[in-house]
Design an enzyme around this catalytic site. Structure first.
Site, PDB file in Angstrom:
ATOM      1  N   ASN A 164      89.943  12.153  68.491  1.00  0.00           N
ATOM      2  CA  ASN A 164      88.529  11.973  68.150  1.00  0.00           C
ATOM      3  C   ASN A 164      88.445  12.121  66.636  1.00  0.00           C
ATOM      4  OD1 ASN A 164      85.798  12.095  67.735  1.00  0.00           O
ATOM      5  ND2 ASN A 164      85.462  14.006  68.866  1.00  0.00           N
ATOM      6  N   TRP A 165      88.400  10.970  65.973  1.00  0.00           N
ATOM      7  CA  TRP A 165      88.418  11.011  64.499  1.00  0.00           C
ATOM      8  C   TRP A 165      87.111  11.544  63.930  1.00  0.00           C
ATOM      9  CZ3 TRP A 165      90.922   5.750  62.524  1.00  0.00           C
ATOM     10  CH2 TRP A 165      92.259   5.699  62.953  1.00  0.00           C
ATOM     11  N   LYS A 166      86.066  11.630  64.749  1.00  0.00           N
ATOM     12  CA  LYS A 166      84.733  12.028  64.272  1.00  0.00           C
ATOM     13  C   LYS A 166      84.349  11.156  63.070  1.00  0.00           C
ATOM     14  CE  LYS A 166      85.424  16.490  66.336  1.00  0.00           C
ATOM     15  NZ  LYS A 166      85.111  17.898  66.377  1.00  0.00           N
ATOM     16  N   HIS A 205      79.634  14.445  73.796  1.00  0.00           N
ATOM     17  CA  HIS A 205      80.327  15.429  72.958  1.00  0.00           C
ATOM     18  C   HIS A 205      79.325  16.512  72.533  1.00  0.00           C
ATOM     19  CE1 HIS A 205      82.456  17.248  69.617  1.00  0.00           C
ATOM     20  NE2 HIS A 205      83.561  16.726  70.121  1.00  0.00           N
ATOM     21  N   GLU A 247      78.840  17.913  69.817  1.00  0.00           N
ATOM     22  CA  GLU A 247      78.158  17.643  68.537  1.00  0.00           C
ATOM     23  C   GLU A 247      76.976  16.700  68.747  1.00  0.00           C
ATOM     24  OE1 GLU A 247      81.658  16.525  66.285  1.00  0.00           O
ATOM     25  OE2 GLU A 247      82.352  18.599  66.437  1.00  0.00           O
ATOM     26  N   GLU A 283      85.531  21.040  76.761  1.00  0.00           N
ATOM     27  CA  GLU A 283      85.594  21.407  75.349  1.00  0.00           C
ATOM     28  C   GLU A 283      84.669  22.594  75.095  1.00  0.00           C
ATOM     29  OE1 GLU A 283      87.147  17.924  72.808  1.00  0.00           O
ATOM     30  OE2 GLU A 283      84.978  17.883  72.775  1.00  0.00           O
ATOM     31  N   GLY A 295      86.840  22.855  66.368  1.00  0.00           N
ATOM     32  CA  GLY A 295      86.891  22.882  64.908  1.00  0.00           C
ATOM     33  C   GLY A 295      86.927  24.284  64.325  1.00  0.00           C
ATOM     34  N   SER A 332      90.421  22.754  69.204  1.00  0.00           N
ATOM     35  CA  SER A 332      91.519  23.281  68.386  1.00  0.00           C
ATOM     36  C   SER A 332      92.878  23.152  69.061  1.00  0.00           C
ATOM     37  CB  SER A 332      91.237  24.741  67.981  1.00  0.00           C
ATOM     38  OG  SER A 332      90.045  24.807  67.211  1.00  0.00           O
ATOM     39  N   GLY A 360      90.529  16.715  67.908  1.00  0.00           N
ATOM     40  CA  GLY A 360      89.726  16.419  66.723  1.00  0.00           C
ATOM     41  C   GLY A 360      90.580  16.516  65.466  1.00  0.00           C
ATOM     42  N   GLY A 361      90.520  17.651  64.795  1.00  0.00           N
ATOM     43  CA  GLY A 361      91.192  17.823  63.502  1.00  0.00           C
ATOM     44  C   GLY A 361      92.648  17.385  63.512  1.00  0.00           C
TER      45      GLY A 361
HETATM   46  P1  PGA Z   1      88.981  19.994  67.352  1.00  0.00           P
HETATM   47  O1  PGA Z   1      87.863  19.011  67.964  1.00  0.00           O
HETATM   48  O2  PGA Z   1      90.306  19.572  67.932  1.00  0.00           O
HETATM   49  O3  PGA Z   1      88.915  19.754  65.859  1.00  0.00           O
HETATM   50  O4  PGA Z   1      88.605  21.386  67.724  1.00  0.00           O
HETATM   51  C1  PGA Z   1      87.929  18.604  69.296  1.00  0.00           C
HETATM   52  C2  PGA Z   1      86.729  17.742  69.606  1.00  0.00           C
HETATM   53  O5  PGA Z   1      85.624  18.031  69.097  1.00  0.00           O
HETATM   54  O6  PGA Z   1      86.817  16.750  70.365  1.00  0.00           O
END
Ligand code: PGA
Length: 247
Positions: A10-12, A96, A98, A165, A171, A203, A224-225
């Protein structure tokens, strides 16, 4: 029955054309056509054409991070499932945290987006997860159950992907322990078809992936990251591919 193993990035809201090209090249080099675990990247809308062009014919799939609940019409700024399918998307992330927290998406809206994605021929990656306050109040199952039930009340789950999640792990560098994640995955599995691929997200990185992926109900990761660094992402992919899950 063997469940699909999937590692999805997930590149966001990260990337630019040059950085995307370098990242995709590195993923393709390292992935080497190995299909023991499926691999996908979910990218910002403007880069779907670039990513689709680079990944077409490879073993890496691509998707988007959001979709409109509407099929078409006067919805300025929105993107429909048919448009995503037009760019060769296989996946779309739906619900998600977010989107839920920062953009006010309700359970009902997430359910409508899930239905629109399925109707448009996409595979939704439905995200559910509790906040730290909800976990500490002992409400984890109630919250993720409510989020999932909202979707199931209006759609069949089909071959959609589910992602657990925990909001407190996204994050933050603080991941759920394999046992904490497994407990929630086992609960979620009682509500969806037995062949459903259930990802853990929050994470996940090279250093903790193997432990999480060794759990019987953790079928992959939503990353994500760590999906922005090819070596980290590939290490997670290798960890997912080396562990087979049989139900
Ligand atoms: P993260 O994000 O791996 O940076 O914690 C995961 C996500 O939000 O899908």
């Amino acid at each position: 029955m063997t469940r699909t193993r999937l590692v999805a990035g997930n590149w966001k809201m990260h990337g630019n054309r040059a950085a995307n090209a370098a990242l995709l090249d590195a993923i393709l080099r390292g992935q080497g056509g190995d299909a023991s675990a499926e691999c996908a990247v979910c990218v910002p809308f403007p880069y779907l054409a670039q990513v689709g062009e680079r990944l077409r014919g490879t073993a890496v799939a691509w998707g988007a991070q959001n979709v409109s609940e509407h099929a078409q019409g006067a919805y300025t700024g929105e993107v429909s499932a048919a448009m995503l399918a037009d760019f060769g998307c296989k996946y779309v992330i739906v619900g998600h945290s977010e989107r839920r927290q920062l953009f006010g998406e309700s359970d009902g809206q997430v359910a409508a987006k899930f239905a629109a994605a399925r109707k448009g021929g996409l595979t939704p990656i439905l995200c559910v997860g509790e906040t730290l306050a909800e976990r500490e109040a002992g409400r984890t199952e109630q919250v993720v159950g409510r989020q999932l039930d909202a979707v199931l009340s209006s759609s069949s789950f089909g071959d959609a992907v589910l992602a657990y999640e925990p909001v407190w792990a996204i994050g933050t560098g603080r991941n759920a322990t394999p046992e904490q994640a497994q407990a929630v995955h086992a609960f979620l599995r009682t509500k969806v078809p037995s062949e459903t691929c259930i990802l853990y997200g929050g994470s996940m990185k090279a250093a903790n992936a193997a432990g999480l992926l060794a759990m019987p109900d953790i079928d992959g990761g939503l990353i994500g990251g760590a999906s922005l660094a090819a070596e980290e992402f590939l290490a997670i992919l290798r960890a997912a591919g080396s562990i087979r899950v049989t139900t």
